[in-house]
Design a protein around this motif. Structure first.
Motif, PDB file in Angstrom:
ATOM      1  N   GLU A 153       3.787 -21.973   0.448  1.00  0.00           N
ATOM      2  CA  GLU A 153       2.576 -21.855   1.137  1.00  0.00           C
ATOM      3  C   GLU A 153       2.487 -20.220   1.547  1.00  0.00           C
ATOM      4  O   GLU A 153       3.447 -19.866   1.578  1.00  0.00           O
ATOM      5  N   ARG A 154       1.146 -19.808   1.647  1.00  0.00           N
ATOM      6  CA  ARG A 154       1.126 -18.418   2.160  1.00  0.00           C
ATOM      7  C   ARG A 154      -0.516 -18.080   2.554  1.00  0.00           C
ATOM      8  O   ARG A 154      -1.300 -19.186   2.532  1.00  0.00           O
ATOM      9  N   THR A 155      -0.513 -17.357   3.644  1.00  0.00           N
ATOM     10  CA  THR A 155      -1.591 -16.893   4.095  1.00  0.00           C
ATOM     11  C   THR A 155      -2.301 -15.812   2.967  1.00  0.00           C
ATOM     12  O   THR A 155      -1.693 -14.770   2.746  1.00  0.00           O
ATOM     13  N   LEU A 156      -3.631 -15.968   2.590  1.00  0.00           N
ATOM     14  CA  LEU A 156      -4.111 -15.314   1.712  1.00  0.00           C
ATOM     15  C   LEU A 156      -4.534 -13.769   2.226  1.00  0.00           C
ATOM     16  O   LEU A 156      -4.156 -12.665   1.538  1.00  0.00           O
ATOM     17  N   GLU A 157      -4.739 -13.595   3.579  1.00  0.00           N
ATOM     18  CA  GLU A 157      -5.034 -12.292   3.943  1.00  0.00           C
ATOM     19  C   GLU A 157      -3.747 -11.658   4.274  1.00  0.00           C
ATOM     20  O   GLU A 157      -2.632 -12.105   4.778  1.00  0.00           O
ATOM     21  N   LYS A 158      -3.844 -10.408   4.334  1.00  0.00           N
ATOM     22  CA  LYS A 158      -2.503  -9.513   4.705  1.00  0.00           C
ATOM     23  C   LYS A 158      -2.234  -9.370   6.257  1.00  0.00           C
ATOM     24  O   LYS A 158      -3.265  -8.734   6.788  1.00  0.00           O
ATOM     25  N   LYS A 159      -1.186  -9.923   6.584  1.00  0.00           N
ATOM     26  CA  LYS A 159      -0.899  -9.620   8.011  1.00  0.00           C
ATOM     27  C   LYS A 159      -0.412  -8.374   8.162  1.00  0.00           C
ATOM     28  O   LYS A 159       0.442  -7.805   7.349  1.00  0.00           O
ATOM     29  N   SER A 160      -0.317  -7.873   9.419  1.00  0.00           N
ATOM     30  CA  SER A 160       0.328  -6.516   9.792  1.00  0.00           C
ATOM     31  C   SER A 160       1.662  -6.462   9.646  1.00  0.00           C
ATOM     32  O   SER A 160       2.105  -5.332   9.229  1.00  0.00           O
ATOM     33  N   GLY A 161       2.384  -7.246   9.494  1.00  0.00           N
ATOM     34  CA  GLY A 161       3.800  -7.380   9.203  1.00  0.00           C
ATOM     35  C   GLY A 161       4.230  -7.387   7.927  1.00  0.00           C
ATOM     36  O   GLY A 161       5.444  -6.995   7.669  1.00  0.00           O
ATOM     37  N   TYR A 162       3.248  -7.497   7.029  1.00  0.00           N
ATOM     38  CA  TYR A 162       3.684  -7.322   5.619  1.00  0.00           C
ATOM     39  C   TYR A 162       2.928  -5.771   4.988  1.00  0.00           C
ATOM     40  O   TYR A 162       3.008  -5.599   3.952  1.00  0.00           O
ATOM     41  N   GLU A 163       2.215  -5.134   5.836  1.00  0.00           N
ATOM     42  CA  GLU A 163       1.758  -3.919   5.497  1.00  0.00           C
ATOM     43  C   GLU A 163       2.900  -2.704   5.088  1.00  0.00           C
ATOM     44  O   GLU A 163       3.845  -2.828   5.762  1.00  0.00           O
ATOM     45  N   ASN A 164       2.582  -2.048   4.126  1.00  0.00           N
ATOM     46  CA  ASN A 164       3.214  -1.036   3.750  1.00  0.00           C
ATOM     47  C   ASN A 164       3.427   0.130   4.611  1.00  0.00           C
ATOM     48  O   ASN A 164       2.293   0.535   5.016  1.00  0.00           O
ATOM     49  N   THR A 165       4.521   0.737   5.107  1.00  0.00           N
ATOM     50  CA  THR A 165       4.264   1.867   5.730  1.00  0.00           C
ATOM     51  C   THR A 165       4.944   3.182   5.206  1.00  0.00           C
ATOM     52  O   THR A 165       5.283   2.848   3.990  1.00  0.00           O
ATOM     53  N   GLU A 166       4.982   4.119   5.635  1.00  0.00           N
ATOM     54  CA  GLU A 166       5.637   5.607   5.196  1.00  0.00           C
ATOM     55  C   GLU A 166       6.970   5.274   4.927  1.00  0.00           C
ATOM     56  O   GLU A 166       7.496   5.486   3.682  1.00  0.00           O
ATOM     57  N   ASP A 167       7.514   4.632   5.628  1.00  0.00           N
ATOM     58  CA  ASP A 167       9.015   4.406   5.514  1.00  0.00           C
ATOM     59  C   ASP A 167       9.375   2.901   5.916  1.00  0.00           C
ATOM     60  O   ASP A 167       9.311   2.535   7.002  1.00  0.00           O
ATOM     61  N   ASN A 168       9.479   2.001   5.016  1.00  0.00           N
ATOM     62  CA  ASN A 168       9.390   0.436   5.305  1.00  0.00           C
ATOM     63  C   ASN A 168      10.695   0.202   5.755  1.00  0.00           C
ATOM     64  O   ASN A 168      11.032  -0.617   6.848  1.00  0.00           O
ATOM     65  N   ALA A 169      11.884   0.729   5.265  1.00  0.00           N
ATOM     66  CA  ALA A 169      13.178   0.520   6.030  1.00  0.00           C
ATOM     67  C   ALA A 169      12.931   0.748   7.379  1.00  0.00           C
ATOM     68  O   ALA A 169      13.630  -0.032   8.205  1.00  0.00           O
TER      69      ALA A 169
END
Lengths: 687, 269
Positions: A153-169
């Motif tokens: 299962e998944r949520t179709l909209e992107k949650k902020s916890g999955y947003e790419n940042t400048e430095d993901n690590a």
């Protein structure tokens, strides 16, 4: 006489419907839905029905021969109360055997509502039908059934916890980003041979948890079990993940606790002993081994569990358990499996002719000391790393009364008493009374019994429930629970009290039309919640009314219309109202192996206090009761397709649209936009 | 001055007529405005499932005059066409005046299943003409309806208008279209007497409860009495059937704004 004729006609029509629809998962789903709605009449109770659904699916495929059954077997149909099981067995004992299924309505306490739930899982066979020959390996392989379920299962909209940042690590290290992807994945394999052998393996990764990466590799949660039952003196043997159901829940957490449900006569949990845990619940289970042996009228059980649980440990102490089972961020992972929990336990149960007596003991040892941050409300909570708890439970019949109860204590002091009785003065009236007294020092880690609060401590209360069948087609149920808390509670800064009451009327006009009215009222003390939080308390009340109409124009289609409204005092005692309007349609096709449920609902509950819960049908082994508050609408489509003889597919799409906000959720769960769409799919192979 | 007055009244209409946020939808000529469960009587933009139980072609003209101001009038024309497979309906409606007007056109498909349960879907195209300089803008708005004949005397109807919260966006203007959930019933208490009840819930507005009674002194005459909302807006109307023609008229009195009248002429072929 007219009543009997009506009932017989009704049962006949019902039976015909059931025969046509035998072994249809919709029957099990409908029963599960009714039980779930009964158990969570307030919607706020989180119930895991995986084992019940497992059992019901099994009995839908292997129905119980009502002429050759026993208390234990019937006990696994958990919607039957002890009293109803006793009445059914007494009827069979007196009449020798049941000639037709219509006789069910002659059993004391069996009404149309109950018979409808029961019919998909029983049949009338011979009395002397052999329950099983000697077990051999070849027979085991031939008659045993395997099942493999894959769920995603998944949520179709992107949650902020999955947003790419400048430095993901760096964001992941700082806990500002989830470590894993947005997909939920689970794998479940089980093998079952009748009710004797049950083996299963479960693996699960929640959305946001890392499946394969720097921090974690593989599924986040693994579980396995083996259950052997009814081999001579061996009543049960469990290995792996299991649950122990002894007593009334004062000493150890039961599998299924109806509590304050609309099923008045099922107020206390069933004493089902050691059972496998096939759920993906990552907290409520034991891991180890257990055995129950029969010696004449006595049963002796012993179990041992050793597992790790999550907690935010500092040094050699930790302040609280983490029970959600989510390990999506680095800090979640750091608190994963940090505390060992070792449980030794046992139970002895002796059956007299009209009574039952049991003793349960558990010894729990934690790897670190539990030291919650000291606050006025938690000064009596359990602290330390060792806890010994013991309880005595009983049940006996006298005349038309059945008395039951459990008395328990723990090593560091404190006691818990739970006593009550049920009585049916006439066949149309049943009454249950229950008194509980949990001292403020009683805080057993594994307990979960009948209570208003979330813990079994610091509570005294009296519960009275009533079920009446005043005239044919009608059932009236109601309860009142008056309680007090002698010490402070979380967000209640003084000893407080409250009460709640429920009244429900069920009306079955005919096999096509059914209606329900449910009225609930509750009042309790809480700290004032104005612009500033204070330590002064006030009474807060909530009233709700639900009307539901179920209409089945034919056996392949069911329409459900629901209207719910509530009023609740929110901040500064401002009274606010909440509304829910919902329409559902469930259909199956004559020629296509496809069935679906579709629902649209509109809600307007601006304040959190007016939130409304609404049970939704879901894919197999998933349960959803979304909390609706704010203004908006929600729809879902749930489909089941029997693609091949042994392959079934489930798909659910659900979307909530809000009219009063431009973002949904908060923190890492935040979604930009006013809607949230969840998609779930499950495929099941049977072989 | 007149336009200013019209605009003020228009805003007041928006404030008071909670479930009628889209003025382009004419009010119902049924008792108390209860139209969602009126079996056999499809009113263009009400419950599309009602179309499913129609057995004959029909043409209907509805004119609504709010508070005796022609600038606030709504006109509607609808045509229903039953076919053996599926019943089809077409409806158009217009509200407003030259400087500001709203139009709604819809096509509806409905079918009865098992004689006891009907379902209909309607696709509406809603356009707003803001002014000559700004031009107009439109959006498609779906609508779904159900009708259940629970018993021969009891009907339950349901209608959802704009379930997906469609909005009309044009340059800087965002106009919320009503997301309306309507559930209602019709109970035939006697051969000549019916009780109607309906709940309207528009997403951002208060719940409106409507109720009314229909009395048929003869087969060709009906007297309608009802009311809705709080404060109560009473309604009174009647209907006469002559040959294939049916003429309905209904009046309601708002406690502040005055009288609204609805007239309808229908012909069943």
């Amino acid at each position: 006489m007219r009543r009997v004729l009506f009932v017989m006609f009704f049962v006949h029509v019902l039976c015909c419907g059931i025969v046509l629809a035998q072994d249809k998962p919709e029957n099990t789903a409908a029963v599960i839905e009714r039980i779930y709605e009964q158990m969570t009449s307030d919607g706020e109770t989180d119930v895991d029905l995986t084992t019940l659904e497992d059992d019901l699916n099994y009995f839908a495929r292997n129905p119980i021969n009502i002429n050759n059954t026993n208390k234990e077997e019937l006990g696994r149909l958990q919607f039957l109360s002890d009293k109803q099981i006793e009445n059914l067995l007494y009827y069979l004992y007196r009449q020798k055997r049941m000639q037709t299924i219509y006789e069910l309505q002659l059993v004391d306490g069996f009404d149309m509502f109950l018979i409808r739930n029961l019919l998909p899982f029983i049949y009338l066979g011979d009395m002397g039908e052999k329950r099983g020959k000697r077990l051999s390996f070849s027979k085991l392989m031939k008659e045993g059934k395997s099942e493999l379920c894959l769920r995603s299962e998944r949520t179709l909209e992107k949650k902020s916890g999955y947003e790419n940042t400048e430095d993901n690590a760096e964001a992941e290290a700082a806990g500002k980003r989830y470590l894993g992807g947005s997909e939920y994945l689970s794998l479940k394999y089980s093998f079952r041979y009748k009710d004797k052998i049950d083996v299963g393996l479960i693996a699960e990764t929640d959305a946001g948890e890392q499946f394969w990466g720097n921090y974690h590799k593989g599924f986040d949660f693994y579980s396995g079990y083996l259950q052997l039952a009814n081999f001579g003196k061996l009543k049960a043997l469990v290995l792996g993940n299991f649950r122990a159901n002894f007593g009334m829940g004062l000493v150890i957490h039961p599998e299924l606790n109806f509590g304050k449900s609309t099923d008045i006569m099922n107020v206390l949990p069933r004493n089902t002993g050691l059972r496998k845990s096939s759920s993906v619940d990552e907290y409520n289970f034991l891991r180890g081994t257990g055995v129950t042996l029969r010696f004449g009228k006595a049963e002796v059980s012993g179990f041992y569990s050793y597992r790790f649980i999550d907690g935010d440990s500092t040094g050699n102490t930790f302040s609280s358990f983490k029970t959600d089972g989510l390990h999506r961020t680095l800090s979640d992972l750091n608190s994963k499996n940090t505390i060992s929990m070792q449980v030794f336990g046992g139970n002895v149960n002796y059956r007299f002719s009209n009574a039952n007596l049991g003793i349960t003991v558990t010894d729990t040892r934690l790897g670190r000391d539990l030291e919650p941050e000291l606050k006025p409300y938690n000064v009596f909570y359990f602290r330390g790393n060792h806890q010994l708890a013991a309880g005595v439970n009983y049940r006996f019949k006298w005349n038309k009364f059945t008395f039951f109860g459990e008395e328990a204590t723990q090593s560091v002091g404190g006691y818990a008493l739970l006593n009550g009785f049920t009585v049916s003065p006439v066949s149309t009236v049943s009454l249950v009374a229950l008194y509980r007294l949990y001292s403020k020092r009683y805080d057993v880690l594994l307990s979960n019994a009948f209570a208003e609060g979330s813990k079994v401590n610091n509570e005294e209360g009296f519960y009275l429930g009533l079920e009446v069948h005043p005239v044919k087609r009608w059932k009236i149920t109601g309860y009142m629970d008056v309680y007090s808390f002698p010490w402070l509670r979380y967000l209640v800064s003084r000893p407080s009290n409250g009460y709640d009451a429920m009244l429900e009327a069920d009306f079955m006009l005919n096999k096509k039309v059914e209606m329900l009215w449910r009225l609930r009222y509750e009042q309790k003390e809480k700290n004032q919640t104005g612009p500033e939080t204070t330590d002064f308390t006030d009474d807060y009340a909530k009233a709700s009314l639900r009307y539901k109409l179920v209409f089945s124009p034919n056996e392949r289609c069911v329409l459900k219309s629901t209207i719910e409204t509530n009023s609740a005092s929110g901040r500064d005692h401002e009274l606010a109202f909440g509304f829910l309007f919902s329409q559902e349609m469930s259909c199956s096709f004559r020629r296509l192996p496809l069935s679906f449920d579709v629902r649209y609902e509109l809600f307007d509950a601006v304040n959190y206090e007016n939130r409304i819960y609404s049970y939704e049908r879901d894919i197999l082994y998933a349960y959803s009761v979304p909390m609706l508050y704010g203004r908006g609408s929600r729809w879902y489509l749930n489909c089941r397709w029997q693609a091949l003889k042994n392959v079934s597919l489930w798909l659910k799409v659900a979307e909530t649209l809000y009219a009063d906000r431009s973002e949904v959720g908060d923190g890492l769960e935040k979604i930009e936009g006013n809607h949230k769409t969840d998609v779930r799919a499950l495929v099941r192979f049977r072989f | 001055m007149k336009k200013c007055l019209v605009n003020i009244v228009f805003i007041l209409v928006g404030l008071f007529c909670y479930s009628q946020t889209a003025s382009v939808l004419p009010k119902s000529y049924s008792a108390g405005g209860v139209s969602v469960s009126q079996k056999g009587d499809w009113q263009g933009f009400d419950n599309p499932a009602l179309l499913a139980v129609r057995e004959r072609c029909g043409l209907s003209l509805v004119y609504e005059n709010r508070f005796a101001m022609k600038e606030l009038s709504t006109q509607q024309l609808s045509l229903s066409l039953p076919t053996p497979l599926i019943n089809i309906g077409v409806a158009v409606s217009r509200f407003g005046y030259s400087s500001y007007n709203e139009k709604l056109a819809g096509i509806s498909f409905a079918r009865t299943f098992d004689e006891l349960f009907s379902m209909g879907v309607q696709f509406n195209y809603y356009t707003v003409a803001f002014s000559r300089s700004l031009g107009s803008k439109g959006v498609v708005v779906p609508q779904i309806g159900l009708l259940s004949e629970v018993t021969p005397d009891f009907c339950l109807g349901l209608n959802v208008f704009n379930p997906m919260h469609q909005q009309l966006k044009y340059q800087e203007i965002v106009k919320d279209l009503p997301c309306l959930f309507t559930i209602g019933m019709q109970y035939r208490m006697a051969e000549s007497f019916r009780w109607l009840l309906q709940f309207d819930k528009e997403m951002s507005s208060r719940l409106i409860v409507r109720s009314g009674f229909e009395y048929y002194p003869t087969k060709s005459i009906v007297v309608k009495l009802g009311g809705y909302g709080a404060p109560l807006t009473p309604t009174l109307g009647c209907g006469v059937m002559v040959g294939g023609f049916v003429f309905d008229v209904n009046f309601e009195r708002h406690p502040v704004l005055g009288i609204t009248s609805v007239g309808a002429l229908r012909y069943n072929f």
